[in-house]
Design an enzyme around this catalytic site. Sequence first.
Site, PDB file in Angstrom:
ATOM      1  N   LYS A 155       1.113  -1.181  -0.016  1.00  0.00           N
ATOM      2  CA  LYS A 155       0.050  -0.033   0.096  1.00  0.00           C
ATOM      3  C   LYS A 155       0.980   1.145  -0.055  1.00  0.00           C
ATOM      4  CE  LYS A 155      -0.379  -0.268   5.091  1.00  0.00           C
ATOM      5  NZ  LYS A 155      -1.070  -0.989   6.203  1.00  0.00           N
ATOM      6  N   MET A 185      13.111  24.229   3.365  1.00  0.00           N
ATOM      7  CA  MET A 185      12.055  23.595   2.419  1.00  0.00           C
ATOM      8  C   MET A 185      13.044  22.725   1.291  1.00  0.00           C
ATOM      9  SD  MET A 185       9.700  25.197  -0.434  1.00  0.00           S
ATOM     10  CE  MET A 185       8.600  26.118   0.648  1.00  0.00           C
ATOM     11  N   TYR A 197      16.930  29.458   9.676  1.00  0.00           N
ATOM     12  CA  TYR A 197      15.614  30.410   9.674  1.00  0.00           C
ATOM     13  C   TYR A 197      15.520  30.388  11.280  1.00  0.00           C
ATOM     14  CZ  TYR A 197      13.975  30.005   5.108  1.00  0.00           C
ATOM     15  OH  TYR A 197      13.741  30.390   3.654  1.00  0.00           O
ATOM     16  N   ARG A 219     -10.933   0.060  14.197  1.00  0.00           N
ATOM     17  CA  ARG A 219     -10.643   0.701  13.342  1.00  0.00           C
ATOM     18  C   ARG A 219     -11.643   0.351  12.217  1.00  0.00           C
ATOM     19  NH1 ARG A 219      -4.527   1.296  10.991  1.00  0.00           N
ATOM     20  NH2 ARG A 219      -5.106  -0.725  10.145  1.00  0.00           N
TER      21      ARG A 219
HETATM   22  C1  LIG Z   1      -0.278  -1.837   6.966  1.00  0.00           C
HETATM   23  C2  LIG Z   1      -0.953  -3.415   7.200  1.00  0.00           C
HETATM   24  C3  LIG Z   1      -0.234  -4.299   7.293  1.00  0.00           C
HETATM   25  C4  LIG Z   1       1.394  -4.114   7.216  1.00  0.00           C
HETATM   26  O1  LIG Z   1       1.893  -3.826   8.354  1.00  0.00           O
HETATM   27  P1  LIG Z   1       3.523  -3.522   8.637  1.00  0.00           P
HETATM   28  O2  LIG Z   1       3.536  -3.222  10.071  1.00  0.00           O
HETATM   29  O3  LIG Z   1       4.027  -2.542   7.798  1.00  0.00           O
HETATM   30  O4  LIG Z   1       3.854  -4.969   8.473  1.00  0.00           O
HETATM   31  C5  LIG Z   1      -0.795  -5.627   7.420  1.00  0.00           C
HETATM   32  N1  LIG Z   1      -2.053  -5.595   7.575  1.00  0.00           N
HETATM   33  C6  LIG Z   1      -2.972  -4.622   7.483  1.00  0.00           C
HETATM   34  C7  LIG Z   1      -4.417  -4.715   7.584  1.00  0.00           C
HETATM   35  C8  LIG Z   1      -2.256  -3.427   7.370  1.00  0.00           C
HETATM   36  O5  LIG Z   1      -3.100  -2.387   7.239  1.00  0.00           O
END
Ligand SMILES: *Cc1c(COP(=O)(O)O)cnc(C)c1O
Length: 368
Positions: free
Chosen positions: A36, A310, A257, A131
Amino acid sequence: MDDMAAILTINLSALCENWARLGSRIGKAECGAVVKADAYGLGIEHAVPALARAGCHTFFVAHVSEGIRARAVASQATIYVLNGLAQARMHDYRVHRLRPVLGSIPEVGYWRQHGHGCEPAALHVDTGMNRLGLRLEEALALLPTHRLHDLGIGLVMTHFCSSEVPDARDTAAQIASFARLKAELAASGNGAVPMSLCNSSGHFLDGIETYDLTRPGYALYGGNPTPDQSNPMRPVIRLEAPIVQIRHVPEGEAVGYNGNWIATRESRIATISCGYADGFPRNAGNNPQHEGGTAIVAGVECPFAGNVSMDLITLDITDVPQGKVKPGDFATLIGDALDIDRVAASARTNGYEILTNLGRRYRRQIVG
Ligand SMILES: *Cc1c(COP(=O)(O)O)cnc(C)c1O
């Protein structure tokens, strides 16, 4: 220096080695890959084909659009879309053979009605994160009267909230809930449905039951899944920024800055071409409230001098011997002693955020 861009090197063999290393910890279970957020900032189009060549069959993305990109480079893979069922995208699930991860009873109902012609979905059961996912009671109530197979469901999963924390109470509770779910699946004639529990850190929990499929993300990309111990993974990325200028700063003068850093001695300052517009965290600035980040110059770890701008960062290179460094040389911001977990700590965030913010402006160099 032919350009001002910092160089982001992505090592695909290290990525694949990490995947194999995780796979070697889980017995007969299959090791998937979470890709992802553009493979945690590394690029789906690079990471997915490399992992597929290494033998990875199952990928997880967050959005349908990411699933479409993964499908374009992995025609044979199984691809799950984590962020729930997007009703407007039924056509895409079908055409691109994407599998939604269903996270509520209404989503299960919609899928049953409209999911014909699609590959089987996953069912996400929440065991403590609150969640996404059905509550455990909701899932258990579904089982006696339904065959998951008939609902178009081919995988049952849950997600840890604290698996990187040693001996976390919530982890033990989640493991127990998932074991209970497994028993109820078996008792209701759903025992053949595969299950998935572990994220990266889950692979390293003592005595963990790994079920059928794991979902590592962070550790694949070199993040430390065992933050209280040394990192068992190979680093996958390296970030190096060119030194644009080196200047002498008299004792007592301020740098950057808001004058947040004052030279306490006659100093040499290297200004490097990388900043928060590149996705490098502004919170890594060095000021009286916070020590901030460092970069490695000619083998010497040098503190940031003042704020991250930046497009630029100033480094105190006074301790690098004269003659060992000149404009056009590179400073290492991520790599060697500076792994992503350390860089993250210096910016009061986690390595996931460091990875997923990796900017578009870097010159990306793919190796391995
Ligand atoms: C992002 C995610 C993972 C991977 O988690 P990591 O800690 O990056 O290994 C696995 N399962 C779900 C549902 C996730 O959202």
